[in-house]
Design an enzyme around this catalytic site. Sequence first.
Site, PDB file in Angstrom:
ATOM      1  N   HIS A 169       0.851  -1.186   0.000  1.00 47.43           N
ATOM      2  CA  HIS A 169       0.000   0.000   0.000  1.00 47.43           C
ATOM      3  C   HIS A 169       0.881   1.228   0.000  1.00 47.43           C
ATOM      4  O   HIS A 169       1.955   1.220   0.610  1.00 47.43           O
ATOM      5  CB  HIS A 169      -0.908   0.005   1.243  1.00 47.43           C
ATOM      6  CG  HIS A 169      -2.068   0.921   1.101  1.00 47.43           C
ATOM      7  ND1 HIS A 169      -1.984   2.259   1.402  1.00 47.43           N
ATOM      8  CD2 HIS A 169      -3.327   0.695   0.660  1.00 47.43           C
ATOM      9  CE1 HIS A 169      -3.150   2.816   1.157  1.00 47.43           C
ATOM     10  NE2 HIS A 169      -3.980   1.900   0.706  1.00 47.43           N
ATOM     11  N   ASP A 184      -8.035  -5.396   0.091  1.00 46.21           N
ATOM     12  CA  ASP A 184      -8.525  -6.187  -1.040  1.00 46.21           C
ATOM     13  C   ASP A 184      -8.162  -7.648  -0.948  1.00 46.21           C
ATOM     14  O   ASP A 184      -8.694  -8.470  -1.696  1.00 46.21           O
ATOM     15  CB  ASP A 184      -7.969  -5.614  -2.350  1.00 46.21           C
ATOM     16  CG  ASP A 184      -8.561  -4.259  -2.619  1.00 46.21           C
ATOM     17  OD1 ASP A 184      -9.746  -4.084  -2.327  1.00 46.21           O
ATOM     18  OD2 ASP A 184      -7.843  -3.382  -3.105  1.00 46.21           O
TER      19      ASP A 184
HETATM   20  N1  ACO Z   1       4.310  -7.530  -4.745  1.00 44.21           N
HETATM   21  C1  ACO Z   1       5.652  -7.524  -4.890  1.00 44.21           C
HETATM   22  N2  ACO Z   1       6.425  -6.428  -4.737  1.00 44.21           N
HETATM   23  C2  ACO Z   1       5.809  -5.269  -4.417  1.00 44.21           C
HETATM   24  C3  ACO Z   1       4.394  -5.207  -4.257  1.00 44.21           C
HETATM   25  C4  ACO Z   1       3.654  -6.384  -4.426  1.00 44.21           C
HETATM   26  N3  ACO Z   1       2.314  -6.376  -4.277  1.00 44.21           N
HETATM   27  N4  ACO Z   1       4.045  -3.928  -3.952  1.00 44.21           N
HETATM   28  C5  ACO Z   1       5.185  -3.224  -3.920  1.00 44.21           C
HETATM   29  N5  ACO Z   1       6.244  -4.031  -4.199  1.00 44.21           N
HETATM   30  C6  ACO Z   1       7.663  -3.632  -4.214  1.00 44.21           C
HETATM   31  C7  ACO Z   1       8.001  -2.841  -5.469  1.00 44.21           C
HETATM   32  O1  ACO Z   1       8.465  -3.683  -6.508  1.00 44.21           O
HETATM   33  C8  ACO Z   1       9.057  -1.889  -4.969  1.00 44.21           C
HETATM   34  O2  ACO Z   1      10.276  -2.577  -4.928  1.00 44.21           O
HETATM   35  P1  ACO Z   1      11.676  -1.793  -5.201  1.00 44.21           P
HETATM   36  O3  ACO Z   1      11.781  -0.771  -4.085  1.00 44.21           O
HETATM   37  O4  ACO Z   1      12.715  -2.861  -5.117  1.00 44.21           O
HETATM   38  O5  ACO Z   1      11.552  -1.162  -6.554  1.00 44.21           O
HETATM   39  C9  ACO Z   1       8.643  -1.597  -3.541  1.00 44.21           C
HETATM   40  O6  ACO Z   1       7.866  -2.738  -3.121  1.00 44.21           O
HETATM   41  C10 ACO Z   1       7.800  -0.334  -3.382  1.00 44.21           C
HETATM   42  O7  ACO Z   1       6.701  -0.408  -4.297  1.00 44.21           O
HETATM   43  P2  ACO Z   1       6.098   0.837  -5.102  1.00 44.21           P
HETATM   44  O8  ACO Z   1       5.432   0.344  -6.345  1.00 44.21           O
HETATM   45  O9  ACO Z   1       7.135   1.889  -5.242  1.00 44.21           O
HETATM   46  O10 ACO Z   1       5.009   1.345  -4.063  1.00 44.21           O
HETATM   47  P3  ACO Z   1       3.780   2.263  -4.397  1.00 44.21           P
HETATM   48  O11 ACO Z   1       3.443   2.964  -3.141  1.00 44.21           O
HETATM   49  O12 ACO Z   1       4.029   3.087  -5.617  1.00 44.21           O
HETATM   50  O13 ACO Z   1       2.615   1.203  -4.784  1.00 44.21           O
HETATM   51  C11 ACO Z   1       0.776  -0.263  -4.650  1.00 44.21           C
HETATM   52  C12 ACO Z   1       1.607   0.806  -3.919  1.00 44.21           C
HETATM   53  C13 ACO Z   1       0.330   0.263  -6.031  1.00 44.21           C
HETATM   54  C14 ACO Z   1      -0.486  -0.556  -3.832  1.00 44.21           C
HETATM   55  C15 ACO Z   1       1.638  -1.550  -4.805  1.00 44.21           C
HETATM   56  O14 ACO Z   1       2.007  -2.054  -3.527  1.00 44.21           O
HETATM   57  C16 ACO Z   1       0.926  -2.648  -5.608  1.00 44.21           C
HETATM   58  O15 ACO Z   1       0.986  -2.630  -6.842  1.00 44.21           O
HETATM   59  N6  ACO Z   1       0.220  -3.607  -4.916  1.00 44.21           N
HETATM   60  C17 ACO Z   1      -0.559  -4.603  -5.596  1.00 44.21           C
HETATM   61  C18 ACO Z   1      -1.900  -4.016  -6.036  1.00 44.21           C
HETATM   62  C19 ACO Z   1      -2.860  -3.797  -4.880  1.00 44.21           C
HETATM   63  O16 ACO Z   1      -3.068  -4.672  -4.038  1.00 44.21           O
HETATM   64  N7  ACO Z   1      -3.490  -2.604  -4.853  1.00 44.21           N
HETATM   65  C20 ACO Z   1      -4.503  -2.262  -3.840  1.00 44.21           C
HETATM   66  C21 ACO Z   1      -4.116  -1.051  -3.060  1.00 44.21           C
HETATM   67  S1  ACO Z   1      -5.278  -0.818  -1.778  1.00 44.21           S
HETATM   68  C22 ACO Z   1      -6.580  -0.078  -2.482  1.00 44.21           C
HETATM   69  O17 ACO Z   1      -6.581   0.548  -3.490  1.00 44.21           O
HETATM   70  C23 ACO Z   1      -7.828  -0.240  -1.736  1.00 44.21           C
END
Ligand code: ACO
Length: 431
Positions: A308, A366
């Site tokens: 998140h 979710d």
């Molecule tokens: N699985 C694996 N790796 C992940 C995940 C994941 N679900 N989420 C983040 N990471 C990793 C990224 O690859 C990144 O790694 P790095 O630092 O080595 O490059 C690091 O964790 C940080 O991730 P970001 O994408 O920079 O974080 P951001 O805050 O931009 O994204 C998000 C947040 C979009 C929710 C992301 O965690 C994701 O895509 N999760 C899966 C989708 C999801 O469940 N969304 C629901 C959100 S809740 C809602 O809307 C109600």
Amino acid sequence: MVESTKNATLSFDGKTLELPMYSPTSGPDVIDISKLYAQGDVFTHDPGFTSTSSCESSITFIDGEKGELLHRGYPIDQLAEKSHYLEVCYLLLYGELPTAAQLEDFETRVTRHTMVHEQMHNFFRGFRRDAHPMATMVGVVGAMSAFYHDSTDITDPWQREVAAIRLIAKLPTIAAMAYKYSVGQPFVYPRNDIDYASNFLRMCFAVPAEEYEVNPILSRAMDRIFTLHADHEQNASTSTVRLASSSGANPFACIAAGIACLWGPAHGGANQACLEMLQEIGSVDRIPEFIARAKDKNDPFRLMGFGHRVYKNFDPRAKVMKQSADEVLDLLGVENNPILQVAKELEAQALADPYFAEKKLFPNVDFYSGIILEAMGFPTSMFTPIFAVSRTIGWVSQWKEQISDPKMRIGRPRQLYTGSGARDYVDVENR
Ligand code: ACO
């Protein structure tokens, strides 16, 4: 507006600027950079708004490190346990918990607005039967501005109030109609004698050929799903609603914009993507393969329902959702459901993995909502529309707060331009 109590000093290119700072009730202080361009001839650069406060708000507070979510100061777990969705709607919209009389009046007003204009039925029939219900909802909610002209003047507080009530009341009807249309069944009209969540379940699952009785445990679980998704401060779809509204657009158009933004798999579309991922994993022995893929930098796959932008701890909504999932699956006798077993094992393995621990990736809301919705009988395509129904109160409350703010201005971000400098047009025969 809070008063500035201290300044931040910014030095660059031989200039020194004093920038006012504000201290919120909770959370980090903010530095006011609104005069930066005028005084320093520079912009700030923050793609994804990771360090930027876009507005002053008194509705919702999140402490991502602690895993805390407060609506008007009340913790979400207390609201999920002791309150119910329409009471939370009142709290978000008006700022305080209602008295018994205020709640009754509010519930009556919402109940009396649940039907949609009969001519809107024709709108649904223009869509292909296999259209995603979110596609239908974006279109139909946008079309509300063509049906409810008498609540589109945003300068009139009474019209704003009517628009708010209409949106809270009609979104479940519209989502249920989008579902009924997609499965080729007749639309089911709302009923005034049952509660908001039961009414939604009935509009989705009743058919004219037989009586439909709503199970109170399912209705309570539905109400909790609505409550847990009600608002989440300045997330992507809410910021979209605020940006659309900043131009003076009508409320129905603004909420349609919010629904469009919510659809994406990084936001509201994650519940559908999460269940599809659990189905694809299929069995517990395949979990290590998917965890390895999520960790592989060269593989775009991510564990859906994990991570998140704001929470760097357990999403407090996920804890309540997990408890609801257990109750619903127990009631429906599907506790040995393979998808649930995969979900539980995946959660355990991911939480024990140093990759997820180091990056502070925890299950979000979710992760469990999709399992409950599937057990209730909803197809995955309805998961995000249900999120949209729940979040409508958040969008509407934030919209109302923004419109009432005398300092509201059109939202107009700037950019770091890296394109070509000015150059002369070349005739086509000379290119
Ligand atoms: N699985 C694996 N790796 C992940 C995940 C994941 N679900 N989420 C983040 N990471 C990793 C990224 O690859 C990144 O790694 P790095 O630092 O080595 O490059 C690091 O964790 C940080 O991730 P970001 O994408 O920079 O974080 P951001 O805050 O931009 O994204 C998000 C947040 C979009 C929710 C992301 O965690 C994701 O895509 N999760 C899966 C989708 C999801 O469940 N969304 C629901 C959100 S809740 C809602 O809307 C109600």
